[in-house]
Design an enzyme around this catalytic site. Structure first.
Site, short mmCIF file in Angstrom:
data_model
loop_
_atom_site.label_atom_id
_atom_site.label_comp_id
_atom_site.label_asym_id
_atom_site.label_seq_id
_atom_site.Cartn_x
_atom_site.Cartn_y
_atom_site.Cartn_z
N ILE A 53 110.04 -4.23 -46.62
CA ILE A 53 111.16 -3.42 -47.12
C ILE A 53 112.29 -3.30 -46.10
O ILE A 53 113.38 -2.84 -46.42
CB ILE A 53 110.71 -2.01 -47.57
CG1 ILE A 53 110.00 -1.28 -46.43
CG2 ILE A 53 109.84 -2.09 -48.81
CD1 ILE A 53 110.06 0.22 -46.56
N LYS A 100 110.31 12.27 -45.89
CA LYS A 100 110.11 12.49 -47.33
C LYS A 100 111.14 13.48 -47.89
O LYS A 100 111.61 13.32 -49.02
CB LYS A 100 108.69 12.97 -47.61
CG LYS A 100 107.63 11.87 -47.43
CD LYS A 100 107.78 10.73 -48.45
CE LYS A 100 106.65 9.72 -48.35
NZ LYS A 100 106.74 8.65 -49.34
N LEU A 119 99.43 -2.56 -51.11
CA LEU A 119 98.04 -2.77 -50.69
C LEU A 119 97.44 -1.56 -49.99
O LEU A 119 96.38 -1.67 -49.36
CB LEU A 119 97.95 -4.00 -49.77
CG LEU A 119 98.34 -5.32 -50.42
CD1 LEU A 119 98.08 -6.48 -49.47
CD2 LEU A 119 97.59 -5.55 -51.74
N TYR A 129 106.92 12.12 -40.88
CA TYR A 129 106.56 11.81 -42.28
C TYR A 129 107.24 12.80 -43.23
O TYR A 129 107.91 12.41 -44.19
CB TYR A 129 105.04 11.87 -42.41
CG TYR A 129 104.48 11.62 -43.79
CD1 TYR A 129 104.73 10.44 -44.47
CD2 TYR A 129 103.65 12.57 -44.40
CE1 TYR A 129 104.17 10.21 -45.72
CE2 TYR A 129 103.09 12.35 -45.64
CZ TYR A 129 103.36 11.17 -46.31
OH TYR A 129 102.80 10.95 -47.55
N1 NAI Z 1 97.55 8.79 -50.34
C1 NAI Z 1 97.95 10.06 -50.36
O1 NAI Z 1 97.16 11.00 -50.20
C2 NAI Z 1 99.39 10.36 -50.58
C3 NAI Z 1 100.33 9.36 -50.63
N2 NAI Z 1 101.66 9.69 -50.81
C4 NAI Z 1 102.67 8.64 -50.82
O2 NAI Z 1 102.30 7.59 -51.70
C5 NAI Z 1 102.71 6.34 -51.16
C6 NAI Z 1 101.53 5.40 -51.12
O3 NAI Z 1 100.55 6.00 -50.31
P1 NAI Z 1 99.27 5.21 -49.78
O4 NAI Z 1 98.95 4.09 -50.67
O5 NAI Z 1 98.24 6.25 -49.53
O6 NAI Z 1 99.81 4.68 -48.38
P2 NAI Z 1 99.09 3.65 -47.39
O7 NAI Z 1 99.41 4.07 -46.01
O8 NAI Z 1 97.67 3.47 -47.77
O9 NAI Z 1 99.85 2.30 -47.73
C7 NAI Z 1 101.18 2.08 -47.36
C8 NAI Z 1 101.46 0.59 -47.41
O10 NAI Z 1 102.79 0.38 -46.92
C9 NAI Z 1 102.79 -0.88 -46.31
N3 NAI Z 1 103.93 -1.06 -45.41
C10 NAI Z 1 104.10 -0.61 -44.15
N4 NAI Z 1 105.25 -1.07 -43.63
C11 NAI Z 1 105.83 -1.82 -44.59
C12 NAI Z 1 107.03 -2.60 -44.66
N5 NAI Z 1 107.86 -2.69 -43.63
N6 NAI Z 1 107.30 -3.25 -45.81
C13 NAI Z 1 106.47 -3.18 -46.86
N7 NAI Z 1 105.32 -2.48 -46.85
C14 NAI Z 1 105.00 -1.82 -45.73
C15 NAI Z 1 101.46 -0.94 -45.56
O11 NAI Z 1 101.10 -2.28 -45.27
C16 NAI Z 1 100.52 -0.26 -46.53
O12 NAI Z 1 99.81 -1.17 -47.33
C17 NAI Z 1 103.32 6.63 -49.79
O13 NAI Z 1 104.72 6.65 -49.91
C18 NAI Z 1 102.79 8.00 -49.45
O14 NAI Z 1 103.71 8.72 -48.66
C19 NAI Z 1 102.09 10.97 -50.94
C20 NAI Z 1 101.18 11.99 -50.87
C21 NAI Z 1 99.77 11.78 -50.76
C1 AKB Z 2 99.20 14.32 -48.29
C2 AKB Z 2 99.77 13.08 -47.76
O1 AKB Z 2 100.94 12.85 -47.89
C3 AKB Z 2 98.91 12.11 -47.04
N1 AKB Z 2 97.62 11.98 -47.62
C4 AKB Z 2 98.74 12.57 -45.60
O2 AKB Z 2 97.78 13.32 -45.36
O3 AKB Z 2 99.59 12.21 -44.78
#
Ligand code: NAI
Ligand code: AKB
Length: 373
Positions: A107, A199, A64, A195
Site C-alpha cells: 500500500i 485510526k 493475509l 495505532y
Molecule cells: N484483529 C483485530 O482484533 C482487529 C483488527 N482491526 C483492524 O482490522 C484490520 C485487519 O486486522 P488483522 O487482520 O487482525 O491485522 P493483521 O496484523 O493480522 O494483518 C495486517 C496485514 O497487513 C499487511 N501489511 C503490512 N504492511 C503492509 C503494506 N505495506 N502493504 C500491504 N499490506 C501490508 C501484513 O502483511 C498483514 O498481513 C486492521 O486494519 C486492524 O487495525 C481492528 C480492530 C480489531
Molecule cells: C483491538 C485491536 O484493534 C487489535 N486486536 C489490537 O489489540 O491491537
C-alpha cells in the site's frame, strides 16, 4: 496594484486548494510522485460506476492477516470467487493461493496500487493493512508509515476511482480520557498508541473525504476479534485467541494481561458479517460513517472460567506485559453500539459461552475430551 495582484493570486490558490468548499464537485487525483491535485468529478476518466445490480469487484489490502482470508471467503460466496482479490506483501499459503485471486500489493506503492485498481476494475476497496497496537508500539516509524501514509494512498485512489471504501477502526481509537464503560460513538478520542492515533486519523480523513469529495467511506470500530483458523497480528487483545490454542496444546496458559482487565470482544464470524452488512447498507440508512460494533465484554478471568467449564484441568497463570497492560487500561471496557443496531440493524450472534464452545470445537476438542488432560 502589486498588493491587489498578490491578493488575487492568493485567492486563486485558496480556490484551488482541497480546503475550498465552493464551485463544482472535485476529486483529488494524484499522479506518481506529485502532490494531490483536483479535477472536476465529471472528467471523462472518472467514469467508473457501480450499478447496484452488478456484483462489486473487491480488493482487500493486508488480506493475509487475521481477518482478510475469512472476509474473502465470505465475499466470494456472495459475489463470486473471481470478483474478490486478496492482496498483501506476504507470500500466501497454498490453500489461500489456490482458493481465489491473489495479488502482491504494497500500500506504500501508490502506482502499483492504482494499477491494480484500474486493471481489475475494482469498485470496492477493503483496507485491512495495518500494524496493530502492540507491534505498532515496537515499531512506531513503520506503523506511522503503513497506517498513515498508506491510508493516504488508499483514500486518494478510492476518491479518484469512485470506489466504496471500507477501513476498519478499533476500540484502540479511544484513550484514557474517553468514557470507558460504556464508550459511545461520539466522545473524546485521545489514544496514546500510534495505532490508535492512526485510526482516529483514518476515521477523520475518511469522513472528510466523504463530505468534501463524496467518497463512499464506511468504517466500523471493531472490538478485539477472536478466530480459530487465523492468528492475530500483534495486538493487545491477542490473549483471547492464544488461550484456546495453548489450552488445547498444553493444558496451560500464561496470560499477559491482569485477570480483571475488561475489554470488548467479538467472534470473527460476527465481525465479518458486520463488515458485509455495512458495505451493503443503503447510504440513506447511515446517519454516520464510523460506527462502534460490539458483541460481548469480558476479562481474562471470566474467559478462563468459561473455558474451565469445558476443560477443568486448564491451568492459567498471569505474567504481565507492561506495554499491553498499559494499552488495555486506556481502552473501552464496554462498547456502546446502539447506533449501528438502530441504523442498519446490527445484531451479534455469538456471546461468551457460544464463542468458547465454537472455538474449542473448531480447534478439535470439547468438554468430552477434557478428561484426557
Ligand atoms: N484483529 C483485530 O482484533 C482487529 C483488527 N482491526 C483492524 O482490522 C484490520 C485487519 O486486522 P488483522 O487482520 O487482525 O491485522 P493483521 O496484523 O493480522 O494483518 C495486517 C496485514 O497487513 C499487511 N501489511 C503490512 N504492511 C503492509 C503494506 N505495506 N502493504 C500491504 N499490506 C501490508 C501484513 O502483511 C498483514 O498481513 C486492521 O486494519 C486492524 O487495525 C481492528 C480492530 C480489531
Ligand atoms: C483491538 C485491536 O484493534 C487489535 N486486536 C489490537 O489489540 O491491537
Amino acid at each position: 496594484m502589486a498588493v491587489l495582484k498578490t491578493l488575487a493570486r492568493a485567492a486563486k490558490q485558496v480556490l484551488q486548494s482541497p480546503g475550498c468548499g465552493c464551485g463544482s464537485s472535485i476529486v483529488p487525483v494524484r499522479f506518481i510522485g506529485a502532490s494531490p491535485r483536483q479535477v472536476a468529478s465529471d472528467a471523462s476518466f472518472h467514469s467508473v460506476s457501480f450499478s447496484e445490480t452488478d456484483h462489486p469487484r473487491v480488493l482487500i489490502t493486508g488480506g493475509l492477516g487475521q481477518l482478510g482470508v475469512g472476509l474473502a471467503k465470505l465475499l466470494r460466496k456472495r459475489f463470486g470467487k473471481n470478483n474478490v482479490i486478496l492482496s498483501d506483501i506476504r507470500k500466501p499459503a497454498d490453500n489461500v493461493f489456490y482458493s481465489g485471486p491473489f495479488i502482491y500489493s504494497d500500500i506504500l506503492d501508490y502506482k502499483n496500487l492504482r494499477e491494480i485498481v484500474v486493471n481489475n476494475r475494482i469498485t470496492w476497496l477493503i483496507h485491512y493493512s495495518a500494524l496493530l497496537s502492540a507491534v505498532g508500539e515496537a515499531n512506531v516509524r513503520l506503523a506511522r508509515s503503513v497506517n498513515i501514509t498508506g491510508l493516504h494512498n488508499i483514500l486518494d485512489i478510492a476518491a479518484e476511482h469512485g470506489l466504496r471504501l471500507f477501513v476498519p477502526s478499533t476500540i484502540g481509537a479511544f484513550g484514557p480520557d474517553s468514557p470507558r464503560n460504556p464508550t459511545p460513538d461520539l466522545c473524546i478520542q485521545r489514544p496514546r498508541t500510534i495505532y490508535g492515533v492512526s485510526k482516529v486519523h483514518a476515521e477523520l480523513m475518511g469522513e472528510y473525504y466523504h463530505y468534501r469529495y463524496g467518497l463512499d467511506f464506511r468504517c466500523l470500530r471493531y472490538p478485539g476479534i477472536i478466530s480459530a483458523d487465523s492468528q492475530p497480528g500483534g495486538g493487545t487483545t491477542d490473549y483471547a485467541v492464544q488461550i484456546f490454542h495453548d489450552a488445547i496444546k498444553t493444558g496451560k496458559f500464561e496470560c499477559n494481561l491482569k485477570p480483571d482487565t475488561r475489554l470488548p470482544m467479538m467472534y470473527i464470524d460476527d465481525c465479518l458479517r458486520a463488515t458485509l452488512e455495512i458495505l451493503e447498507a443503503p447510504a440513506d440508512n447511515l446517519s454516520m460513517r464510523t460506527y462502534n460494533i460490539n458483541a460481548m465484554s469480558f476479562t481474562p478471568e471470566e474467559l478462563a472460567q468459561e473455558v474451565h467449564k469445558h476443560m477443568p484441568e486448564l491451568h492459567v497463570t498471569y505474567s504481565l506485559d507492561a506495554v499491553r497492560q498499559g494499552i488495555a487500561d486506556s481502552w473501552p471496557m464496554n462498547f456502546d453500539d446502539s447506533n449501528a443496531r438502530n441504523d442498519w440493524g446490527w445484531k451479534h450472534e455469538y456471546d461468551l459461552p457460544e464463542l468458547v464452545t465454537t472455538m474449542l470445537n473448531f480447534l478439535g476438542t470439547d468438554s468430552r475430551l477434557a478428561s484426557t488432560y
